[in-house]
Write an enzyme that holds these catalytic residues in place. Structure first.
Site, PDB file in Angstrom:
ATOM      1  N   LYS A  82      -9.966  -5.734  -2.647  1.00  0.00           N
ATOM      2  CA  LYS A  82      -8.707  -5.067  -2.987  1.00  0.00           C
ATOM      3  C   LYS A  82      -7.538  -5.685  -2.227  1.00  0.00           C
ATOM      4  O   LYS A  82      -7.683  -6.090  -1.071  1.00  0.00           O
ATOM      5  CB  LYS A  82      -8.843  -3.587  -2.661  1.00  0.00           C
ATOM      6  CG  LYS A  82      -7.635  -2.723  -2.974  1.00  0.00           C
ATOM      7  CD  LYS A  82      -7.950  -1.278  -2.654  1.00  0.00           C
ATOM      8  CE  LYS A  82      -6.758  -0.368  -2.822  1.00  0.00           C
ATOM      9  NZ  LYS A  82      -7.107   1.045  -2.556  1.00  0.00           N
ATOM     10  N   SER A 157      -4.952   3.418  -6.368  1.00  0.00           N
ATOM     11  CA  SER A 157      -4.654   2.138  -5.723  1.00  0.00           C
ATOM     12  C   SER A 157      -5.793   1.134  -5.790  1.00  0.00           C
ATOM     13  O   SER A 157      -5.587  -0.045  -5.526  1.00  0.00           O
ATOM     14  CB  SER A 157      -4.243   2.365  -4.263  1.00  0.00           C
ATOM     15  OG  SER A 157      -5.320   2.794  -3.476  1.00  0.00           O
ATOM     16  N   SER A 181      -8.581   7.120  -4.194  1.00  0.00           N
ATOM     17  CA  SER A 181      -8.337   5.827  -4.833  1.00  0.00           C
ATOM     18  C   SER A 181      -9.570   4.997  -5.148  1.00  0.00           C
ATOM     19  O   SER A 181      -9.438   3.906  -5.719  1.00  0.00           O
ATOM     20  CB  SER A 181      -7.376   4.995  -3.981  1.00  0.00           C
ATOM     21  OG  SER A 181      -6.070   5.495  -4.108  1.00  0.00           O
TER      22      SER A 181
END
Length: 469
Positions: A82, A157, A181
């Site tokens: 990520k 996210s 998230s």
């Protein structure tokens, strides 16, 4: 196998095919990158795709395999990271124009752990700006589209990780979860997402958000998440909050089941609004745990009433760390993030301390409640995917920044540090995925994985694929 079948291979299967030399890491990577090249413009899951680096790593993996050297558990298996996790050989831009081109000098601890087991880092997946919201867009990368429906929210996210998992862009995708998230993209994209117990996977730099951020996987199968956790978990000196215990035998014990377990069910935590189609799918999924030999009861959650005020206070208060950016970057920042930052302009240190004094009894009440239950089942999110350019579903009340109103089920367990997962439990009449949340006692990551695996066996979803091509 064609490129689609290869893209959707589970990590457990892929690692075995490579280990036994039935599949070349180079041929696999070539097929995967071809799939991504064809579909990524439609999905937009990557903030940075390291195609050349991945091919070089695949060639090195093949050479090592052919030489007969010892190989790791993820040899030749691609993993995405990520864009909130720092990487020394790929930019980390936090979904923000203010961080465009930012190149860290070191890796967050899970990256070398993955590489030490032979994993190939495929690239960085998209995130909302500084991970602030539950919607899959940022000023830097634009909209990340839900693979099940172009233009719809892929969720929160870790949206790029969830979208990549759903689209068949490889099997393993790292996410992080500060208020849902990991679980929210899993819900919206129809994949599995695990938020482990806080500290199970070390994080560096350590988050300043009052220790609510958990690192974990998004995958299409529960077994793949178990494998990821075995590799990524364990203490690390750079994260003073990381758990001392090493990883358990998550994969080997995955199929122990839930027979005899006491399972609580709450359709709304006593206060959350839930769309009827989501509520119906979750209720049907909950009933299946009785078939698995568990005792299931719908019960009240009296501790939950304090949650909404707490999350709204702390979410805005923690975003004030970004206030120094406003002078130069406000016009290029997400307007919702700007509103969230400004909402705490008048919050004092005394106010923040008073908020923490309210939070601690709330957390203690959650853990006392869990003394009577092995698991809690709830919806993962209140709604199915909605247009990604919106902060709120069209049929929900508008607010400048409060996206949490449709995500009331996830944040309690960030504050309490319990492990929690979203497992696919069906599709709405409109063909959109819905997730069932499974929450366990703190430290019982294995139990959550076992419960999810038991449900996955009785109601499998991994073979369903979005029509992308």
């Amino acid at each position: 196998m064609d490129s689609e079948d290869l893209g959707f291979l589970a990590a457990t299967e892929l690692a075995e095919l490579i280990r036994t030399r039935k599949l070349s890491p180079v041929e696999y990577m070539q097929a995967l990158l071809a799939r991504i090249a064809a579909l990524e413009p439609k999905v937009n899951a990557f903030a940075y795709l390291a195609a050349d680096q991945a091919m070089d790593a695949a060639r090195a993996a093949e050479a090592k395999l052919m030489s007969g050297e010892r190989i790791g558990r993820l040899h030749g298996v691609p993993v995405t990271i990520k864009d909130l996790a720092i990487t020394r050989d790929m930019p980390t831009q936090f979904g923000s124009m203010s961080m465009k081109g930012n190149q860290p000098a070191e890796d967050t601890p899970l990256v070398p752990r993955l590489r030490d087991e032979g994993a190939i880092i495929l690239g960085k997946t998209t995130t909302s700006e500084f991970g602030w919201t539950g919607v899959s867009r940022s000023p830097l990368t634009g909209i990340t589209h839900n693979p099940w429906r172009f233009g719809l929210n892929a969720g929160a996210s870790s949206a790029g990780a969830g979208a990549a998992a759903a689209a068949g862009f490889g099997p393993l995708h790292q996410g992080s979860d500060g208020a849902g998230s990991i679980r929210m993209p899993a819900h919206f994209c129809g994949v599995f997402g695990l938020k482990p117990s806080f500290g199970r996977v070390p994080a560096y730099p350590v988050s300043t958000a009052d220790m609510t951020t958990h690192l974990g996987p998004l995958t299409r199968t529960v077994a793949d998440s178990a494998l990821f956790l075995e590799v990524a978990a364990g203490p690390h000196p750079l994260d003073y909050s990381s758990l001392e215990a090493g990883p358990a035998a998550y994969l080997a014990r995955l199929h122990d089941g839930v027979k005899g377990k006491r399972i609580a069910y709450s359709p709304d935590l006593g206060h959350a609004r839930v769309d009827p189609d989501v509520a119906a799918l979750v209720k049907a999924a909950v009933s299946r745990f009785s078939e698995l030999g568990a005792t299931v009861e719908e019960v009240p959650t009296p501790w939950a009433a304090a949650g909404p005020d707490l999350i709204r206070f702390f979410w805005s208060a923690h975003m004030t760390r970004l206030k120094p950016l406003l002078e130069r970057w406000e016009a290029q920042m997400d307007p919702g993030l700007v509103a969230c930052i400004k909402a705490s302009d008048t919050v004092s240190i005394a106010d923040y301390q008073a908020g923490r004094e309210r939070k601690m009894p709330y957390v203690a009440a959650i853990h006392r409640w869990f003394e009577d239950w092995d698991f809690l089942l709830t919806p993962a999110v209140s709604v199915a995917a909605f247009p990604a350019e919106k902060l709120m579903p069209i049929h929900w009340p508008h607010h400048d920044w409060d996206w949490v109103s449709w995500a009331e089920f996830s944040y309690p367990f960030n504050m309490s540090w319990n492990p929690a997962a979203s497992v696919p439990c069906g599709f709405t009449a409109d063909g959109l995925p819905v997730g069932l949340q499974i929450v366990g006692k703190r430290f019982d990551d294995l139990g959550v994985l076992q419960a999810a695996a038991a449900f996955e066996r009785i109601q499998p979803r991994a073979k369903e694929r979005p029509a992308l091509g």
